[in-house]
Write an enzyme that holds these catalytic residues in place. Sequence first.
Site, PDB file in Angstrom:
ATOM      1  N   ASN A  23      -7.378   6.126  -0.776  1.00  0.00           N
ATOM      2  CA  ASN A  23      -7.052   4.810  -0.252  1.00  0.00           C
ATOM      3  C   ASN A  23      -6.618   3.949  -1.438  1.00  0.00           C
ATOM      4  O   ASN A  23      -7.402   3.709  -2.348  1.00  0.00           O
ATOM      5  CB  ASN A  23      -8.277   4.204   0.435  1.00  0.00           C
ATOM      6  CG  ASN A  23      -7.999   2.862   1.073  1.00  0.00           C
ATOM      7  OD1 ASN A  23      -7.017   2.205   0.767  1.00  0.00           O
ATOM      8  ND2 ASN A  23      -8.888   2.445   1.966  1.00  0.00           N
TER       9      ASN A  23
ATOM     10  N   HIS B  72      -2.060   1.494   7.467  1.00  0.00           N
ATOM     11  CA  HIS B  72      -2.258   1.630   6.026  1.00  0.00           C
ATOM     12  C   HIS B  72      -1.822   3.020   5.605  1.00  0.00           C
ATOM     13  O   HIS B  72      -1.924   3.987   6.367  1.00  0.00           O
ATOM     14  CB  HIS B  72      -3.745   1.402   5.712  1.00  0.00           C
ATOM     15  CG  HIS B  72      -4.057   1.282   4.257  1.00  0.00           C
ATOM     16  ND1 HIS B  72      -3.437   0.391   3.418  1.00  0.00           N
ATOM     17  CD2 HIS B  72      -4.950   1.957   3.484  1.00  0.00           C
ATOM     18  CE1 HIS B  72      -3.933   0.507   2.207  1.00  0.00           C
ATOM     19  NE2 HIS B  72      -4.854   1.453   2.219  1.00  0.00           N
TER      20      HIS B  72
ATOM     21  N   CYS C 158       0.824  -1.212   0.000  1.00  0.00           N
ATOM     22  CA  CYS C 158       0.000   0.000   0.000  1.00  0.00           C
ATOM     23  C   CYS C 158       0.854   1.257   0.000  1.00  0.00           C
ATOM     24  O   CYS C 158       0.492   2.273  -0.600  1.00  0.00           O
ATOM     25  CB  CYS C 158      -0.950  -0.005   1.199  1.00  0.00           C
ATOM     26  SG  CYS C 158      -0.130   0.088   2.810  1.00  0.00           S
TER      27      CYS C 158
END
Length: 855
Positions: free
Chosen positions: A371, A351, A183
């Site tokens: 995201n 994250h 990520c």
Amino acid sequence: MKALKIATDREQKSDMTSRCQNLLTEAERIKTISQWPLTPAMTPGPASSPPASPLTLRCGTETIGTPTSARIRQLVEPVSSREVSKAEQIILLRSSKLNGFTFPPWQGAPEPDEFALSQGAEAFRDTPQLGLSASQIEFFDGWERAHSAIPPPTWFPGERKALGPTMYSRRPVDLVQDLASDCSVVASLCSWTARAERGNPRMLSKIMYPHDADNLAPRISANGKYVVRLNFNGCYRKVIIDDRLPLSKNTRVLHVIDRRNPSLLWPALLEKAYLKVRGGYDFPGSHSGTDLWIMTGWIPEQVWLENSETDADQLWSRILSAFNKGDVLITLGTGRMSHRIERQLGLEGEHDYAVLDLKEEGSSRLLRLKNPWCEGTSWKGKLPESSTTERFEAESELSALRHAREQGIFWIDINNVLRHFQSIFLNWNPGLFSYRQDVHFTWDLSNRLDSVTCFVNHPQFKIVAKGESIVWLLLSRHLKDRDGQSRVAKEDLAGYISMFAFDRKGARVYLRDGCLERAPYVDSPHTLLRLQPDVDITYSIVIDEEDMSSTPHSFTLSTFSTLPVVLDKAYSPYSSQRLISGAWTQATAGGNVNDPTYSENPQFSLRVVEQIAAAILIQTPSNDVHVHVKLVHGRGRRVYTLTSKDVIADSGQHRRGSAVIEISDLYPGSYTLVCSTFKAGQQADFTLRVDSTSECELRQLPGEGAGRLRLPLADVRFGYSVSRIAAPLVPRRFVCISVVAKFIRSVAFPSNDLLSFDEGQAGARSPLRVTVELGTGPNRRVLIASSGGAYSDAVSGVRTEDVDLSPQMLYTSDMWLVLDRLCGPASGSQEIYGVEVFCDQPKALDIGVWRNWDF
């Protein structure tokens, strides 16, 4: 915008949404330029650059055709002007080996023929293949060349004649991750591409090859070979990959993909090159600040949002202007969250998120986040109330429309960012600085010598900076090779690093106290220290670590500055060093100067033959022990009592783990050093180190009575009216003795019985003198007396010097050991003393019982 409101076709609405958003973004960028339109004279490019055209083609998110950079400033990245030593060259070469591959330092752009495919030759194949995690292998369906893997065949089954990879796209990029656990990498790419969408200069032109010089963008390689220029382990390095990508058995994707432009190839290739450096597709995770530093060379800074000192106003003012100018890339990271909190907030724990845009609307300060997960959730909180201009309403409508199409993109205000995110990662354009210096070094932690509070053996450097200069120091920890293994071991990634800046004129630092500035301790490969001196100054910079693996580690320290600086190793003003080991044992842990056993502490003789400057350092590996060192006039002998006049210098209050004395003028002579702990009875090893400007002699002094027989006697009890007590001495042969008497406690008489004693709390003590005498009465002869004949109430007790006794002395009179107190303490109490006699011969001395002595 009006056309958007009345559009009914989904494709039309999507296309108009994108156009409107691009126009709004361009308008925001134009607002930051002081004069508009720009004239050719204002552009930093060559005078022959063609004028900007509104009709341009984008490569990913970077404009093709007439470069956007022709209309805005371009900053040049500074290059280190410091000469690299042979030892540093070896460090850089050794750091080339990583994960079973070799990544040599960058020597320049490769020649075009390196990517040509000869007739009958096979396409380039890079070996070995990168690793996959267990969850990725479950979906893995083999490695395929780019023309078969992009766009994903499970997304477009059937005939692929009209399909294939491309390096260009007319639409904005929407990168996401799926089965890959990177990520931070995808968030980094999203932040990078968003910068280009705001009209800033392209960054791919110097990163990936083969390169399309006309469009300043990568192009498809004929032989499947690509060269990527990445920044890690002290320099830019050459990373070679092929175009094979991992396929999935279903519609899940094992590499980064552009949801809007699934044929776009360069993001997957750049991701593959980065993951080759980091060990494979089973990447354990990083953070975006490190990823962007490696991919772009932009200076990483991590701001801890959970720190109470982080101020929202100050942070916003720092980043807003730089962001609008394209001089900072921003990503955010969350900490650990429970599943309930994740569902409640619409955020993912642990994250990374990309920051696509910033804006101020009334009193609101908003960030537009993405995201990077393909099925990522969006923030469920509410935005603060703000002014409702027509433009804001239109943009809010656009945001809602885009959110429906681009899952995981949302606006959030700065206060909620500080509340729910752990860190903000800022990567700054190195072109903001005009000068750079790099130094490469190795730190062997396999045999740690220092306590956590001592810096004496840490890597240290000096930086000569001019007043009003801005100086940023970046410490970069090299990624380590594990003997050709394909993965970096977790223990090599563990630990924290930091830097300290001292005003020490470039001299080496002993302790961590008194620093001017300190970089945060971070568990990432980089930490940043920002300095802005008001006057010319020479800093001493110290590298520190916590919990790193006990192996050798390599680092690079870089300075970025607006004015020239000098970066070099810190110097030591001392040419000589003496080091000796010691220990506080059960017998020698005497405690601090207020303890009666202080004189039992380890003591050392320091002999100085000419005037010197010196630093006297004591340290212990037992970090829970507080230590102290005192330099006294002791003629190089063990000292038992101290006054303020006896002390030349000391290390101040007891300090955890280490303490130091620094003295500029120490004259020739013999001195005594006393090393102590704060609490009596604390046992620990220690080292005593004396650094000096010329040679000196350091040796440990023997303990009291060392090498002699100890003859403990019965305790001496002074009654209320008794001031002298004695015991007979009978030498059997020639013997040398010394006597020590120490106060134990005061004991109160019970009011109803003056003949018995009741033990109570320790009280005041009377001044005492110990003598060895021949004879009694006025004709007695004193052979030796404690303290030169003076009475003393020293907490360490009283003691005599050595005295020689022989049986012949008894021919004329008896011999006595006498304890004489100057006066009794408060009425109604007695005093108890312990007495020890040290002699150099066994069975050479008989001692009788104590008795009142009025003679």
